[in-house]
Write a protein that holds these residues in place. Structure first.
Motif, PDB file in Angstrom:
ATOM      1  N   ALA A 158      32.631  51.846  58.393  1.00 38.81           N
ATOM      2  CA  ALA A 158      33.138  50.701  59.168  1.00 38.81           C
ATOM      3  C   ALA A 158      33.273  49.476  58.278  1.00 38.81           C
ATOM      4  CB  ALA A 158      32.191  50.417  60.342  1.00 38.81           C
ATOM      5  N   ARG A 159      32.312  49.271  57.396  1.00 37.14           N
ATOM      6  CA  ARG A 159      32.370  48.131  56.479  1.00 37.14           C
ATOM      7  C   ARG A 159      33.551  48.270  55.523  1.00 37.14           C
ATOM      8  NH1 ARG A 159      27.268  46.857  52.714  1.00 37.14           N
ATOM      9  NH2 ARG A 159      28.153  45.131  51.578  1.00 37.14           N
ATOM     10  N   LEU A 160      33.776  49.499  55.058  1.00 42.14           N
ATOM     11  CA  LEU A 160      34.909  49.760  54.166  1.00 42.14           C
ATOM     12  C   LEU A 160      36.225  49.500  54.895  1.00 42.14           C
ATOM     13  CD1 LEU A 160      35.898  50.912  51.423  1.00 42.14           C
ATOM     14  CD2 LEU A 160      35.944  53.140  52.539  1.00 42.14           C
ATOM     15  N   ASN A 161      36.299  49.869  56.148  1.00 42.47           N
ATOM     16  CA  ASN A 161      37.517  49.669  56.938  1.00 42.47           C
ATOM     17  C   ASN A 161      37.817  48.184  57.111  1.00 42.47           C
ATOM     18  OD1 ASN A 161      39.724  50.635  58.342  1.00 42.47           O
ATOM     19  ND2 ASN A 161      38.673  50.531  60.314  1.00 42.47           N
ATOM     20  N   VAL A 162      36.773  47.373  57.302  1.00 44.95           N
ATOM     21  CA  VAL A 162      36.953  45.928  57.439  1.00 44.95           C
ATOM     22  C   VAL A 162      37.463  45.335  56.130  1.00 44.95           C
ATOM     23  CG1 VAL A 162      35.701  43.747  57.745  1.00 44.95           C
ATOM     24  CG2 VAL A 162      35.289  45.667  59.289  1.00 44.95           C
ATOM     25  N   ARG A 163      37.015  45.842  54.995  1.00 47.12           N
ATOM     26  CA  ARG A 163      37.403  45.281  53.696  1.00 47.12           C
ATOM     27  C   ARG A 163      38.660  45.942  53.119  1.00 47.12           C
ATOM     28  NH1 ARG A 163      32.516  44.816  49.731  1.00 47.12           N
ATOM     29  NH2 ARG A 163      34.070  43.557  48.676  1.00 47.12           N
ATOM     30  N   ARG A 164      39.318  46.813  53.901  1.00 45.61           N
ATOM     31  CA  ARG A 164      40.489  47.531  53.388  1.00 45.61           C
ATOM     32  C   ARG A 164      41.592  46.568  52.945  1.00 45.61           C
ATOM     33  NH1 ARG A 164      43.581  51.433  57.304  1.00 45.61           N
ATOM     34  NH2 ARG A 164      41.847  52.824  57.016  1.00 45.61           N
ATOM     35  N   GLN A 165      41.854  45.524  53.712  1.00 42.87           N
ATOM     36  CA  GLN A 165      42.882  44.549  53.374  1.00 42.87           C
ATOM     37  C   GLN A 165      42.534  43.836  52.071  1.00 42.87           C
ATOM     38  OE1 GLN A 165      43.520  41.765  56.511  1.00 42.87           O
ATOM     39  NE2 GLN A 165      45.727  42.083  56.498  1.00 42.87           N
ATOM     40  N   GLU A 166      41.257  43.464  51.914  1.00 42.15           N
ATOM     41  CA  GLU A 166      40.825  42.801  50.687  1.00 42.15           C
ATOM     42  C   GLU A 166      41.066  43.689  49.475  1.00 42.15           C
ATOM     43  OE1 GLU A 166      36.640  41.603  48.492  1.00 42.15           O
ATOM     44  OE2 GLU A 166      36.640  41.785  50.679  1.00 42.15           O
ATOM     45  N   PHE A 167      40.731  44.976  49.598  1.00 40.70           N
ATOM     46  CA  PHE A 167      40.934  45.899  48.478  1.00 40.70           C
ATOM     47  C   PHE A 167      42.416  46.078  48.165  1.00 40.70           C
ATOM     48  CE2 PHE A 167      36.693  47.945  49.703  1.00 40.70           C
ATOM     49  CZ  PHE A 167      36.003  47.229  48.735  1.00 40.70           C
ATOM     50  N   ALA A 168      43.284  46.079  49.190  1.00 41.72           N
ATOM     51  CA  ALA A 168      44.735  46.204  48.971  1.00 41.72           C
ATOM     52  C   ALA A 168      45.256  45.010  48.184  1.00 41.72           C
ATOM     53  CB  ALA A 168      45.461  46.343  50.304  1.00 41.72           C
ATOM     54  N   VAL A 169      44.798  43.790  48.513  1.00 33.09           N
ATOM     55  CA  VAL A 169      45.222  42.589  47.793  1.00 33.09           C
ATOM     56  C   VAL A 169      44.737  42.655  46.356  1.00 33.09           C
ATOM     57  CG1 VAL A 169      44.917  40.069  47.655  1.00 33.09           C
ATOM     58  CG2 VAL A 169      45.374  41.169  49.859  1.00 33.09           C
ATOM     59  N   ARG A 170      43.505  43.059  46.134  1.00 30.41           N
ATOM     60  CA  ARG A 170      42.960  43.145  44.766  1.00 30.41           C
ATOM     61  C   ARG A 170      43.745  44.140  43.908  1.00 30.41           C
ATOM     62  NH1 ARG A 170      36.903  41.871  43.890  1.00 30.41           N
ATOM     63  NH2 ARG A 170      36.521  40.348  45.520  1.00 30.41           N
ATOM     64  N   ILE A 171      44.097  45.264  44.520  1.00 25.84           N
ATOM     65  CA  ILE A 171      44.860  46.269  43.773  1.00 25.84           C
ATOM     66  C   ILE A 171      46.253  45.730  43.444  1.00 25.84           C
ATOM     67  CG2 ILE A 171      45.975  48.524  43.984  1.00 25.84           C
ATOM     68  CD1 ILE A 171      43.485  49.437  45.533  1.00 25.84           C
ATOM     69  N   ALA A 172      46.858  45.024  44.394  1.00 19.43           N
ATOM     70  CA  ALA A 172      48.209  44.475  44.172  1.00 19.43           C
ATOM     71  C   ALA A 172      48.202  43.420  43.077  1.00 19.43           C
ATOM     72  CB  ALA A 172      48.749  43.882  45.464  1.00 19.43           C
ATOM     73  N   LEU A 173      47.152  42.582  42.994  1.00 16.94           N
ATOM     74  CA  LEU A 173      47.083  41.539  41.980  1.00 16.94           C
ATOM     75  C   LEU A 173      46.739  42.091  40.602  1.00 16.94           C
ATOM     76  CD1 LEU A 173      45.282  38.699  43.961  1.00 16.94           C
ATOM     77  CD2 LEU A 173      47.697  38.829  43.312  1.00 16.94           C
ATOM     78  N   GLY A 174      46.095  43.231  40.549  1.00 17.27           N
ATOM     79  CA  GLY A 174      45.735  43.816  39.263  1.00 17.27           C
ATOM     80  C   GLY A 174      44.403  43.293  38.771  1.00 17.27           C
ATOM     81  N   PRO A 175      44.047  43.704  37.558  1.00 22.73           N
ATOM     82  CA  PRO A 175      42.753  43.272  37.015  1.00 22.73           C
ATOM     83  C   PRO A 175      42.759  41.781  36.718  1.00 22.73           C
ATOM     84  CG  PRO A 175      43.958  44.534  35.381  1.00 22.73           C
ATOM     85  CD  PRO A 175      44.748  44.599  36.654  1.00 22.73           C
ATOM     86  N   PRO A 176      41.571  41.147  36.674  1.00 19.50           N
ATOM     87  CA  PRO A 176      41.499  39.715  36.379  1.00 19.50           C
ATOM     88  C   PRO A 176      42.037  39.428  34.975  1.00 19.50           C
ATOM     89  CG  PRO A 176      39.296  40.642  36.836  1.00 19.50           C
ATOM     90  CD  PRO A 176      40.285  41.745  36.909  1.00 19.50           C
ATOM     91  N   ALA A 177      42.610  38.250  34.819  1.00 19.74           N
ATOM     92  CA  ALA A 177      43.169  37.853  33.522  1.00 19.74           C
ATOM     93  C   ALA A 177      42.052  37.597  32.532  1.00 19.74           C
ATOM     94  CB  ALA A 177      44.022  36.596  33.694  1.00 19.74           C
ATOM     95  N   ALA A 178      42.321  37.844  31.247  1.00 18.32           N
ATOM     96  CA  ALA A 178      41.332  37.612  30.196  1.00 18.32           C
ATOM     97  C   ALA A 178      41.139  36.121  30.022  1.00 18.32           C
ATOM     98  CB  ALA A 178      41.800  38.249  28.903  1.00 18.32           C
ATOM     99  N   THR A 179      39.932  35.714  29.720  1.00 13.48           N
ATOM    100  CA  THR A 179      39.644  34.281  29.532  1.00 13.48           C
ATOM    101  C   THR A 179      39.915  33.895  28.092  1.00 13.48           C
ATOM    102  OG1 THR A 179      37.330  34.759  29.050  1.00 13.48           O
ATOM    103  CG2 THR A 179      37.891  34.322  31.339  1.00 13.48           C
ATOM    104  N   SER A 180      40.055  32.610  27.860  1.00 14.86           N
ATOM    105  CA  SER A 180      40.343  32.146  26.496  1.00 14.86           C
ATOM    106  C   SER A 180      39.069  31.701  25.805  1.00 14.86           C
ATOM    107  CB  SER A 180      41.339  31.005  26.557  1.00 14.86           C
ATOM    108  OG  SER A 180      40.777  29.949  27.300  1.00 14.86           O
ATOM    109  N   SER A 181      38.012  32.458  25.898  1.00 11.84           N
ATOM    110  CA  SER A 181      36.741  32.085  25.280  1.00 11.84           C
ATOM    111  C   SER A 181      36.670  32.532  23.825  1.00 11.84           C
ATOM    112  CB  SER A 181      35.559  32.664  26.064  1.00 11.84           C
ATOM    113  OG  SER A 181      35.632  34.082  26.016  1.00 11.84           O
ATOM    114  N   GLY A 182      37.711  33.150  23.348  1.00  8.98           N
ATOM    115  CA  GLY A 182      37.727  33.588  21.960  1.00  8.98           C
ATOM    116  C   GLY A 182      37.234  35.001  21.763  1.00  8.98           C
ATOM    117  N   ARG A 183      36.793  35.599  22.795  1.00  5.32           N
ATOM    118  CA  ARG A 183      36.321  36.989  22.703  1.00  5.32           C
ATOM    119  C   ARG A 183      37.467  37.935  22.996  1.00  5.32           C
ATOM    120  NH1 ARG A 183      30.720  36.562  25.951  1.00  5.32           N
ATOM    121  NH2 ARG A 183      29.618  35.266  24.481  1.00  5.32           N
ATOM    122  N   PRO A 184      37.485  39.083  22.353  1.00  4.07           N
ATOM    123  CA  PRO A 184      38.584  40.031  22.633  1.00  4.07           C
ATOM    124  C   PRO A 184      38.459  40.690  23.978  1.00  4.07           C
ATOM    125  CG  PRO A 184      37.152  40.858  20.854  1.00  4.07           C
ATOM    126  CD  PRO A 184      36.640  39.534  21.272  1.00  4.07           C
TER     127      PRO A 184
END
Length: 184
Positions: A158-184
Motif C-alpha cells: 500500500a505504501r509503494l502504491n501511494v509513492r508510485r507517482q513519485e517514483f514515476a517522476v524520479r524515473i522521468a527526471l533521471g539520476p541527480p546531476a553531478a555537483t561541481s565540488s571538483g570530485r569526479p
C-alpha cells in the motif's frame, strides 16, 4: 544392616567434596544411617529443574520397597542413562529379565507386588501426554506469525502504491546531476 546408596548432584559434589573422585564408594552418615555414594550426576543433568522445580536437590536416594510404599501404589519412576550403542529395546529386554528375577527370588520385595517395567525416552515421559497440545499451540503461533507477515507485506505494498507517482517522476527526471565540488 546393608548400607543404603545415594547419588550426589554435581554442584553438591563440588561444594561439599571439592570434586574429589575418591568420594565414590565412600560411606556417609545420612539421617543416622550408613549410606554409600555410588555416583555423581554429570553437570549437564539438572535433576531439580525437571522433577522438583524451585528446589535444590543435593543427594538422590532409591525409593524404598516396603509394605508401606505398597499401600501408596505400585508406580515407581526411575531414570537411567543408556550405554552408547544400547537401544531402548535391549534395555527393556534386560529389565524384564531383572524384574522376573526380583519377583521370583527376592525376599526383600513384599509379597503381592507385581512390578512391570517400561523403557521410554525422558522427553516422552515428561511431555508425552501434552505432545498434541504443544503441537496445536505451535500451529496457532505459526498461524499468527503468517497473519502478521501478510499484514506487513500488505502495508508495504500500500505504501509503494501511494509513492508510485513519485517514483514515476524520479524515473522521468533521471539520476541527480553531478555537483561541481571538483570530485569526479
Amino acid at each position: 544392616m546393608k548400607p543404603g546408596a545415594v547419588i550426589l548432584s554435581y554442584r553438591f559434589w563440588q561444594r561439599r567434596f571439592a570434586g574429589d573422585k575418591l568420594v565414590i564408594g565412600r560411606l556417609l552418615i545420612l539421617n543416622n544411617s550408613p549410606t554409600t555414594v555410588v555416583g555423581v550426576l554429570p553437570p549437564t543433568f539438572d535433576f531439580a529443574a525437571i522433577f522438583t522445580p524451585g528446589s535444590e536437590v543435593d543427594v538422590i536416594q532409591p525409593f524404598p520397597l516396603t509394605p508401606e510404599t505398597a499401600r501408596w501404589g505400585n508406580t515407581i519412576f526411575g531414570i537411567g542413562r543408556l550405554k552408547p550403542g544400547v537401544t531402548a529395546g535391549q534395555a527393556q529386554a534386560e529389565l524384564l529379565v531383572i524384574n522376573e528375577q526380583l519377583r521370583t527370588g527376592s525376599s526383600s520385595i513384599p509379597k503381592g507386588w507385581n512390578f512391570g517395567v517400561a523403557v521410554s525416552p525422558l522427553d516422552t515421559a515428561l511431555r508425552g501426554r501434552f505432545r498434541g497440545t504443544f503441537l496445536v499451540l505451535a500451529s496457532a503461533v505459526a498461524c499468527v506469525l503468517v497473519i502478521a507477515c501478510v499484514n506487513l507485506s500488505n502495508l508495504l505494498l500500500a505504501r509503494l502504491n501511494v509513492r508510485r507517482q513519485e517514483f514515476a517522476v524520479r524515473i522521468a527526471l533521471g539520476p541527480p546531476a553531478a555537483t561541481s565540488s571538483g570530485r569526479p
